[in-house]
Design an enzyme around this catalytic site. Structure first.
Site, PDB file in Angstrom:
ATOM      1  N   ARG A   1     -39.664 -41.517  27.504  1.00 60.53           N
ATOM      2  CA  ARG A   1     -38.506 -42.446  26.715  1.00 60.53           C
ATOM      3  C   ARG A   1     -37.679 -42.014  25.843  1.00 60.53           C
ATOM      4  NH1 ARG A   1     -43.858 -43.474  26.277  1.00 60.53           N
ATOM      5  NH2 ARG A   1     -43.913 -41.820  24.456  1.00 60.53           N
TER       6      ARG A   1
ATOM      7  N   GLU B   1     -52.356 -32.406  20.429  1.00 60.76           N
ATOM      8  CA  GLU B   1     -53.621 -32.467  20.239  1.00 60.76           C
ATOM      9  C   GLU B   1     -54.906 -31.709  20.812  1.00 60.76           C
ATOM     10  OE1 GLU B   1     -54.019 -36.107  18.940  1.00 60.76           O
ATOM     11  OE2 GLU B   1     -55.791 -35.924  17.594  1.00 60.76           O
TER      12      GLU B   1
HETATM   13  P1  AMP Z   1     -45.557 -35.173  17.948  1.00 64.48           P
HETATM   14  O1  AMP Z   1     -45.696 -34.037  19.535  1.00 64.48           O
HETATM   15  O2  AMP Z   1     -46.935 -34.796  17.690  1.00 64.48           O
HETATM   16  O3  AMP Z   1     -43.975 -35.352  17.697  1.00 64.48           O
HETATM   17  O4  AMP Z   1     -45.554 -36.300  19.044  1.00 64.48           O
HETATM   18  C1  AMP Z   1     -44.121 -36.689  19.813  1.00 64.48           C
HETATM   19  C2  AMP Z   1     -44.092 -37.315  21.276  1.00 64.48           C
HETATM   20  O5  AMP Z   1     -45.501 -37.855  21.407  1.00 64.48           O
HETATM   21  C3  AMP Z   1     -43.173 -38.272  21.768  1.00 64.48           C
HETATM   22  O6  AMP Z   1     -42.841 -37.899  22.525  1.00 64.48           O
HETATM   23  C4  AMP Z   1     -43.816 -39.680  21.827  1.00 64.48           C
HETATM   24  O7  AMP Z   1     -43.416 -40.467  22.339  1.00 64.48           O
HETATM   25  C5  AMP Z   1     -45.588 -39.600  21.478  1.00 64.48           C
HETATM   26  N1  AMP Z   1     -46.301 -40.102  21.146  1.00 64.48           N
HETATM   27  C6  AMP Z   1     -46.882 -39.478  19.913  1.00 64.48           C
HETATM   28  N2  AMP Z   1     -47.552 -40.723  18.524  1.00 64.48           N
HETATM   29  C7  AMP Z   1     -47.621 -42.014  19.436  1.00 64.48           C
HETATM   30  C8  AMP Z   1     -48.000 -42.993  18.981  1.00 64.48           C
HETATM   31  N3  AMP Z   1     -48.608 -43.228  18.317  1.00 64.48           N
HETATM   32  N4  AMP Z   1     -47.042 -43.900  19.693  1.00 64.48           N
HETATM   33  C9  AMP Z   1     -47.004 -43.662  20.630  1.00 64.48           C
HETATM   34  N5  AMP Z   1     -45.951 -43.097  21.678  1.00 64.48           N
HETATM   35  C10 AMP Z   1     -46.355 -41.717  20.864  1.00 64.48           C
END
Ligand code: AMP
Length: 181
Positions: A64, A101
């Site tokens: 995205r 995760e």
């Molecule tokens: P993080 O590495 O934990 O900051 O996760 C960010 C990535 O995971 C991004 O590329 C987001 O598109 C996706 N992502 C994580 N949580 C969500 C959520 N609740 N809704 C949509 N996309 C998410």
């Protein structure tokens, strides 16, 4: 940002409960991207502080971040650079492992995608724990880029990602903050 814009953007994002697994509220920005007014206004608002900031490249995180990043690059008259999942880039790449995760993943950037000293803005749709954006920042810095800022439509501040980026010297620009995860 004015309250009217905040309402427009909020209303354009679809939330899907329990996707991809129970307890997660998935913030689906495809509805925002499909809405002509919301998409334009989101891009305009994200780029606003960087007009005249001599940004030479916008780096978008798959997938995205490519859509948003392309529009932002165009607006800033900057080049666009993709940061992709491992194994998708055709030329010589540098890679970094980062934790999700559950388990590890790897992302890559072409070795010659940015030159030393280039001023880069990093773009993705959403920041949660910050693992993805921290890894992307490390890749860009490894190539000698200056990461001027990171831009997201959505921040989940309870997960602490934006604070982590700020701590390593990357200012975060985000349009909306949603509680929880
Ligand atoms: P993080 O590495 O934990 O900051 O996760 C960010 C990535 O995971 C991004 O590329 C987001 O598109 C996706 N992502 C994580 N949580 C969500 C959520 N609740 N809704 C949509 N996309 C998410």
């Amino acid at each position: 940002m004015d309250a009217d814009l905040q309402t427009t953007l909020n209303a354009a994002i679809r939330t899907i409960p329990d996707y991809p697994k129970p307890g997660i509220l998935f913030r689906d920005v495809t509805t925002l991207m499909g809405n002509p007014r919301a998409f334009r206004r989101a891009v305009d608002e994200l780029v606003q502080p960087f007009a005249g900031a001599r940004i030479t490249k916008v780096a978008g995180i798959e997938a995205r971040g490519f859509i948003l990043g392309g529009a932002i690059a165009h607006q800033l008259s900057a080049g666009f650079v993709p940061i992709r999942k491992k194994g998708k880039l055709p030329h010589e790449a540098v890679s970094i492992a980062y934790s999700l995760e559950y388990g590890l993943d790897e992302m890559e950037i072409h070795k010659d995608a940015v030159e030393k000293g280039e001023r880069v803005v990093l773009v993705d749709d959403l920041i949660a724990t910050g693992g993805t954006a921290m890894a992307a920042t490390a890749l860009l810095r490894q190539l000698g880029a200056e990461v001027v800022a990171a831009c997201f439509i959505i921040d989940l501040p309870d997960l602490g990602g934006a604070a982590k980026l700020n701590d390593i010297g990357v200012p975060v620009r985000r349009l909306l903050a949603f509680p929880g995860h």
